[in-house]
Write an enzyme that holds these catalytic residues in place. Structure first.
Site, PDB file in Angstrom:
ATOM      1  N   HIS A 177       0.851  -1.190   0.000  1.00  0.00           N
ATOM      2  CA  HIS A 177       0.000   0.000   0.000  1.00  0.00           C
ATOM      3  C   HIS A 177       0.889   1.243   0.000  1.00  0.00           C
ATOM      4  O   HIS A 177       2.106   1.131   0.143  1.00  0.00           O
ATOM      5  CB  HIS A 177      -0.905   0.015   1.245  1.00  0.00           C
ATOM      6  CG  HIS A 177      -0.120   0.141   2.513  1.00  0.00           C
ATOM      7  ND1 HIS A 177       0.439  -0.959   3.152  1.00  0.00           N
ATOM      8  CD2 HIS A 177       0.267   1.221   3.234  1.00  0.00           C
ATOM      9  CE1 HIS A 177       1.101  -0.552   4.221  1.00  0.00           C
ATOM     10  NE2 HIS A 177       1.034   0.768   4.287  1.00  0.00           N
TER      11      HIS A 177
ATOM     12  N   HIS B 248       5.511   5.971  -1.004  1.00  0.00           N
ATOM     13  CA  HIS B 248       6.340   4.802  -1.322  1.00  0.00           C
ATOM     14  C   HIS B 248       5.571   3.540  -0.953  1.00  0.00           C
ATOM     15  O   HIS B 248       4.616   3.589  -0.182  1.00  0.00           O
ATOM     16  CB  HIS B 248       7.671   4.858  -0.561  1.00  0.00           C
ATOM     17  CG  HIS B 248       7.501   4.785   0.920  1.00  0.00           C
ATOM     18  ND1 HIS B 248       7.158   5.892   1.684  1.00  0.00           N
ATOM     19  CD2 HIS B 248       7.596   3.747   1.789  1.00  0.00           C
ATOM     20  CE1 HIS B 248       7.050   5.526   2.950  1.00  0.00           C
ATOM     21  NE2 HIS B 248       7.303   4.229   3.042  1.00  0.00           N
TER      22      HIS B 248
END
Length: 191
Positions: free
Chosen positions: A44, A130
């Site tokens: 995620h 990220h």
């Protein structure tokens, strides 16, 4: 001692993207020894980490996030490189990086503001989107940044995907995968 569950808002990656990243991580594991690799179903992009959350505060954050996200459109993202946080010779976090996206920054600001208004104390460092792949370098030799070149072999073109959902996740430390999406906020008004 009972551990309290944590909550966070994040970009929910499409299943095909998670599967592609799973394949890439299997190859990366062959040459990059990290202590813990993230289960592919847990991949995620964190937007706001809440930590432990009393139910009334969590409900307020959900309500405010839903209001602020309403009318937002799906976002196109592209994973184009690898990166790390921590010491160069011994990274703490190894991640897949996305190309810059103003739309993602805007969604993050909406979610962050909603959580702030609900009374959460949030991370104050600049947002660096990220996808964490692994944690804690375990190599006998120092980490070499040129190891990132393998990404272009695995994925010659950036890995493109469409973000259609933001999720509120709950952490279950005793399970694998350990993140459960307990509420979805759609960016696609046609659904």
């Amino acid at each position: 001692m009972e551990q309290k569950t944590h909550f966070f808002f994040a970009v929910k990656l499409p299943e095909d993207t998670k599967l592609a990243m799973k394949e890439h991580c299997e190859k990366l594991k062959e040459t990059l020894p990290f202590h813990r690799w993230v289960h592919h179903r847990d991949l995620h992009i964190t937007l706001a980490f809440l930590g432990y959350a009393p139910s009334e505060k969590l409900e307020m954050a959900e309500k405010k996030a839903a209001e602020k996200i309403l009318g937002s459109k799906p976002i196109q993202l592209r994973i184009d490189r690898l990166g790390f946080f921590g010491k160069q010779d011994s990274p703490r976090i190894f991640f897949a990086d996305t190309e810059e996206s103003n739309e993602l920054q805007l969604i993050r600001q909406k979610v962050f503001t909603a959580c702030d208004e609900a009374g959460f104390k949030l991370e104050t460092r600049p947002f660096r989107p990220h996808i964490t792949l692994a944690r804690k370098w375990a190599g006998e030799e120092p980490f070499q940044k040129d190891a990132f070149a393998v990404w272009k072999e695995l994925q010659p073109e950036p890995l493109a995907f469409t973000v259609t959902d933001i999720a509120l996740y709950q952490t279950h430390l005793d399970k694998t995968p350990k993140y459960e999406a307990i509420r979805l906020f759609s960016l696609d008004n046609s659904r």
